[in-house]
Enzyme design. Structure first.
Site, mmCIF file in Angstrom:
data_model
loop_
_atom_site.group_PDB
_atom_site.id
_atom_site.type_symbol
_atom_site.label_atom_id
_atom_site.label_comp_id
_atom_site.label_asym_id
_atom_site.label_seq_id
_atom_site.Cartn_x
_atom_site.Cartn_y
_atom_site.Cartn_z
ATOM 1 N N HIS A 21 -93.715 68.651 15.948
ATOM 2 C CA HIS A 21 -92.555 68.838 16.811
ATOM 3 C C HIS A 21 -91.714 67.569 16.949
ATOM 4 O O HIS A 21 -90.735 67.540 17.678
ATOM 5 C CB HIS A 21 -93.058 69.293 18.186
ATOM 6 C CG HIS A 21 -92.030 69.921 19.059
ATOM 7 N ND1 HIS A 21 -91.687 69.404 20.296
ATOM 8 C CD2 HIS A 21 -91.256 71.022 18.898
ATOM 9 C CE1 HIS A 21 -90.775 70.168 20.854
ATOM 10 N NE2 HIS A 21 -90.473 71.147 20.029
ATOM 11 N N LYS A 79 -89.095 64.450 16.264
ATOM 12 C CA LYS A 79 -87.754 64.267 15.684
ATOM 13 C C LYS A 79 -87.529 62.763 15.554
ATOM 14 O O LYS A 79 -87.202 62.079 16.532
ATOM 15 C CB LYS A 79 -86.656 64.883 16.558
ATOM 16 C CG LYS A 79 -86.711 66.416 16.646
ATOM 17 C CD LYS A 79 -87.536 66.896 17.791
ATOM 18 C CE LYS A 79 -87.447 68.414 17.961
ATOM 19 N NZ LYS A 79 -88.347 68.919 18.990
ATOM 20 N N ASP A 94 -84.074 52.034 6.473
ATOM 21 C CA ASP A 94 -84.286 50.667 5.992
ATOM 22 C C ASP A 94 -85.280 49.886 6.840
ATOM 23 O O ASP A 94 -85.273 48.650 6.847
ATOM 24 C CB ASP A 94 -82.957 49.896 5.929
ATOM 25 C CG ASP A 94 -82.049 50.404 4.811
ATOM 26 O OD1 ASP A 94 -82.562 51.060 3.883
ATOM 27 O OD2 ASP A 94 -80.839 50.152 4.875
ATOM 28 N N HIS A 138 -82.202 71.496 26.749
ATOM 29 C CA HIS A 138 -83.213 71.252 25.727
ATOM 30 C C HIS A 138 -83.781 69.842 25.837
ATOM 31 O O HIS A 138 -84.606 69.434 25.033
ATOM 32 C CB HIS A 138 -82.605 71.471 24.335
ATOM 33 C CG HIS A 138 -83.602 71.579 23.236
ATOM 34 N ND1 HIS A 138 -83.863 70.548 22.354
ATOM 35 C CD2 HIS A 138 -84.403 72.590 22.868
ATOM 36 C CE1 HIS A 138 -84.782 70.929 21.487
ATOM 37 N NE2 HIS A 138 -85.134 72.170 21.776
ATOM 38 N N LYS A 187 -85.736 66.334 26.999
ATOM 39 C CA LYS A 187 -87.092 65.938 27.387
ATOM 40 C C LYS A 187 -87.019 64.460 27.784
ATOM 41 O O LYS A 187 -87.459 63.565 27.045
ATOM 42 C CB LYS A 187 -88.070 66.111 26.229
ATOM 43 C CG LYS A 187 -88.120 67.520 25.606
ATOM 44 C CD LYS A 187 -87.253 67.612 24.378
ATOM 45 C CE LYS A 187 -87.471 68.860 23.543
ATOM 46 N NZ LYS A 187 -87.354 70.120 24.212
ATOM 47 N N ASP A 208 -87.897 54.951 39.298
ATOM 48 C CA ASP A 208 -87.340 53.768 39.940
ATOM 49 C C ASP A 208 -86.167 53.228 39.132
ATOM 50 O O ASP A 208 -85.335 54.008 38.660
ATOM 51 C CB ASP A 208 -88.444 52.737 40.178
ATOM 52 C CG ASP A 208 -89.433 53.208 41.247
ATOM 53 O OD1 ASP A 208 -89.094 54.136 41.998
ATOM 54 O OD2 ASP A 208 -90.540 52.660 41.323
#
Length: 420
Positions: free
Chosen positions: A123, A125, A130, A304, A306, A311
């Protein structure tokens, strides 16, 4: 200032100093940066993604990778067998003929038209260019991350990173390919050694940890970072999460933080891409609201993201939802950032959502308690408390990466995939 100081929440990993972290919101900011970085690459491009569709975004990634491959760069693309099940032979052969190494995580055959390998998904991404520039977040390569997609366009986040942390991310993605074995594994191991000796120079002031979740050594590292941040928070905690059905420990930590005076806020889906998402999260509303947690439903379009902050220093952005799939099954990757400027930027973006695009949920909005609700609440809480142990019984097979050189027709075009 946050009280969060744990250096051991991720199996002993420590903070890496001297990094620059830039927040990227939605496809409008993310895709141009990634595609430009690939076009400007000089040696190597590595892309990991859960979803890749053959739409206008997927075609742009395809073109950028093919162009890099034809220039003689080392180009690797890793996709998930469940999230990207229907790429055409022409799409794949275009990549491989340009020299792009395409691999599929845990490919599976269809049974009566349905894929059975729905657990243990890749899952993550991640993009590394380089060995000096990395992108980590929750944005897939699909047109539904752009506003012009319409009402179902997703609200999401990623980060661009430069500095010493990129060397760690680079070694991680090389290792993910090397451990699969097979043709070319020794070549990737040599690349890992090369990457290990090439430390990036400081590029900023942010301290960063790259935190992953797998089904072997790092089964709960991301969850532990969340817990440590919530438990040590003194002023505020804001969590924006698309698929919210966390374990008992996280629920308890949020409730306790709110009761000791911390401003705990959740931004959840009000217009979900899957109705069950809102139903599951709303089952927890009574427990959270009665403890003082503020709940906001994002109603403009599907959420979508996450991301979270605690603080004025601690923040996280990545691929991990706070649900059973992400916390107990999927392979995930987040960055944990300790930096006041980044924290403030993320706070301003999330505060704008709460102010202008969310509905705050009040206790009066919820139905009254009933005997059935009490019984249901009892079972839900015990499910949350024990599901990490239960899902551990599911098969822990060693997922494999399958190279795609001569793809066979898989049928159909790209289709939307749940819990992305």
């Amino acid at each position: 200032m946050s009280g969060y100081t744990s250096d051991n929440a991720n199996g002993g990993r420590r903070w890496t100093d001297g990094n620059r972290v830039e927040l990227l919101e939605n496809g409008e900011q993310f895709f141009p940066r990634v595609f430009d970085a690939i076009r400007e690459a000089r040696r190597e491009v590595i892309v990991e993604t859960f979803i890749l569709f053959e739409d206008k975004v997927g075609e742009q990634l395809h073109a950028a990778l093919c162009e890099a491959g034809r220039r003689g760069l080392k180009v690797d693309l890793l996709i998930d067998g469940f999230g990207s099940p229907s790429l055409s032979p022409e799409f794949i052969s275009g990549l491989t003929s340009a020299g792009v190494k395409v691999r599929v995580f845990d490919p599976g055959k269809r049974f009566f038209g349905q894929r059975l390998n729905v657990f243990r998904r890749m899952h993550r991404k991640i993009v590394v260019v380089d060995g000096g520039l990395a992108f980590v977040g929750g944005i897939n390569y699909s047109a539904d991350h752009l506003l012009d997609f319409g009402p179902q366009a997703k609200q999401d986040y990623a980060v661009a990173l430069t500095g010493p942390i990129v060397s760690e991310i680079h070694r991680f993605v090389l290792h993910a390919i090397a451990v699969s074995g097979g043709k070319g594994a020794s070549w990737f191991r040599r690349r890992i050694k090369e990457g290990a000796s090439a430390a990036n120079a400081p590029a900023g002031s942010a301290q960063v940890q790259f935190v992953t979740r797998d089904n072997r050594r790092h089964t709960n590292d991301i969850e532990r970072h969340y817990l440590a941040a919530i438990r040590s928070a003194r002023q505020r905690v804001v969590i924006a999460n698309a698929y919210f059905f966390p374990g008992y420990r996280l629920i308890k930590a949020m409730r306790r933080a709110a009761r000791r005076g911390v401003d705990v806020r959740l931004i959840l889906q009000g217009e979900p891409d899957m109705p069950i998402v809102k139903v599951a999260a709303s089952m927890l509303y009574h427990h959270l609201l009665h403890a003082g947690v503020r709940i906001y439903e994002y109603c403009e379009r599907p959420l979508h993201g996450k991301v979270a902050l605690a603080d004025d220093q601690w923040s996280t952005v990545g691929s991990s939802n706070l649900d059973p799939l992400s916390l107990s099954l999927n392979l995930e990757a987040n960055v944990i950032v300790r930096d006041k400027a980044f924290n403030q930027t993320l706070w301003e973006r999330l505060d704008a959502l709460m102010q202008h695009s969310c509905k705050r949920i009040e206790a009066s909005d919820l139905s009254e308690w009933s005997s059935w609700r009490l019984v249901r609440s009892f079972f839900i809480f015990h499910l949350l408390r024990w599901y990490p142990s239960w899902v551990g019984w599911l098969p822990r097979h060693a997922p494999k990466l399958e190279p795609l050189d001569t793809p066979k027709p898989q049928g159909g075009g790209a289709t939307q995939t749940d819990a992305a």
